[in-house]
Design a protein around this motif. Sequence first.
Motif, short mmCIF file in Angstrom:
data_model
loop_
_atom_site.label_atom_id
_atom_site.label_comp_id
_atom_site.label_asym_id
_atom_site.label_seq_id
_atom_site.Cartn_x
_atom_site.Cartn_y
_atom_site.Cartn_z
N ALA A 55 -3.69 3.75 0.64
CA ALA A 55 -4.52 4.14 1.78
C ALA A 55 -5.94 4.30 1.26
CB ALA A 55 -4.02 5.43 2.40
N TYR A 56 -6.90 3.72 1.96
CA TYR A 56 -8.29 3.83 1.53
C TYR A 56 -8.74 5.29 1.43
CZ TYR A 56 -9.44 -1.17 1.91
OH TYR A 56 -9.52 -2.53 1.71
N SER A 57 -8.20 6.15 2.27
CA SER A 57 -8.63 7.55 2.30
C SER A 57 -7.98 8.39 1.21
CB SER A 57 -8.31 8.16 3.66
OG SER A 57 -6.94 8.01 3.97
N CYS A 58 -7.04 7.82 0.46
CA CYS A 58 -6.28 8.55 -0.56
C CYS A 58 -7.05 8.61 -1.88
CB CYS A 58 -4.92 7.87 -0.75
SG CYS A 58 -4.02 8.39 -2.22
N CYS A 61 -5.20 6.91 -4.75
CA CYS A 61 -5.29 5.45 -4.68
C CYS A 61 -6.63 4.98 -5.25
CB CYS A 61 -5.15 4.98 -3.24
SG CYS A 61 -3.57 5.39 -2.48
N PRO A 85 -1.58 -1.70 3.09
CA PRO A 85 -2.22 -0.47 3.58
C PRO A 85 -1.25 0.35 4.42
CG PRO A 85 -2.97 -2.36 4.85
CD PRO A 85 -2.13 -2.90 3.73
N ALA A 87 -0.40 3.77 6.93
CA ALA A 87 -0.93 4.77 7.85
C ALA A 87 0.16 5.79 8.13
CB ALA A 87 -1.39 4.12 9.15
N MET A 92 -5.24 6.74 10.83
CA MET A 92 -5.41 5.88 9.66
C MET A 92 -5.26 4.39 9.99
SD MET A 92 -3.15 8.19 7.00
CE MET A 92 -3.53 7.24 5.52
N GLN A 96 -6.15 0.43 8.04
CA GLN A 96 -5.21 -0.68 7.80
C GLN A 96 -5.84 -1.98 8.29
OE1 GLN A 96 -1.78 1.16 9.98
NE2 GLN A 96 -0.57 0.31 8.29
N THR A 173 1.18 7.96 -1.09
CA THR A 173 0.45 6.89 -1.76
C THR A 173 -0.33 7.47 -2.94
OG1 THR A 173 -1.39 7.21 -0.20
CG2 THR A 173 0.20 5.46 0.29
#
Length: 208
Positions: A55-58, A61, A85, A87, A92, A96, A173
Motif C-alpha cells: 500500500a502506498y500509504s504504508c 512498504c 496494491p 486496500a 485506500m 490502488q 502490508t
Amino acid sequence: MSLKNLFLRTVAVIAIGSSALFVPAAQAQDKGYVTVEPAQPSDTTGKIEVLEFFAYSCPHCNTLEPMVQTWAKTLPDNVVLKPVPVAFNASMADLQKLYYSLESLNRLDLHPEVFKAIHGERKRIYDAKGITDWVVSKGVDRKSFEDVFNSFGLQSKVTRANELAKAYNIEGTPSIAVGGKYVTSPTLANSYEGTITQAQKLVEMVNE
C-alpha cells in the motif's frame, strides 16, 4: 458427572483448543513464512509469480520497496514479480487505481516517486483530485490520466487485486507471496532484510 468435574473437563478442552489456535502462528514465526491453503494458480502462464502486496500509504512498504526492486533484478527468467496494491478500506481504493493507472500509461518510473511524495515530502495524495494533480505535476497529460483512472479496464484490475488479497489472506502490508504457495513478511521474517532473504529461499523451494 459432578459439576466440578464437568467444569474441569470444560477448562481442559478450552485450553487444548486455545493451544491449537496459537501453535500455527508460533510455527509461522519460526519458519518465517506461512503456507497458502489452498495453493493459488499463477496468472502468468509458465511463470512462477512473486506477488508483492503493498500500500502506498504504508510506511513499512516504503522501507521495503527499494529492497524488493533490487532483489527483483536477481530473479531468474522463469520468475515474475507482480506488485499488488492493497486496500483495507474504501479510502485506500484511489491509491490502488493510481498504481494501475501508472502501469497502463507506461509510467511506472513514477512508482517510487509516489512513496517519496507521501512519506518523504508529506504530500496528501490520497483521493482522486490530489492524485491527479500530483501526476499532472510530473508531466502526465491530465485527460489521458483521468481516462485511464476512471476506465472499466482499470477497475477490473483493482477487483482482481482485491481477490488476490482475499485468496492469500493478506491482513497486513508489505507481504510477499511466492509461487501461489507461501507468504512471508517483515513480521514473519522478523526484519525487512529477513523478508527478502526468506522470499529468495521460497523462490528456490518452488523452483526446485
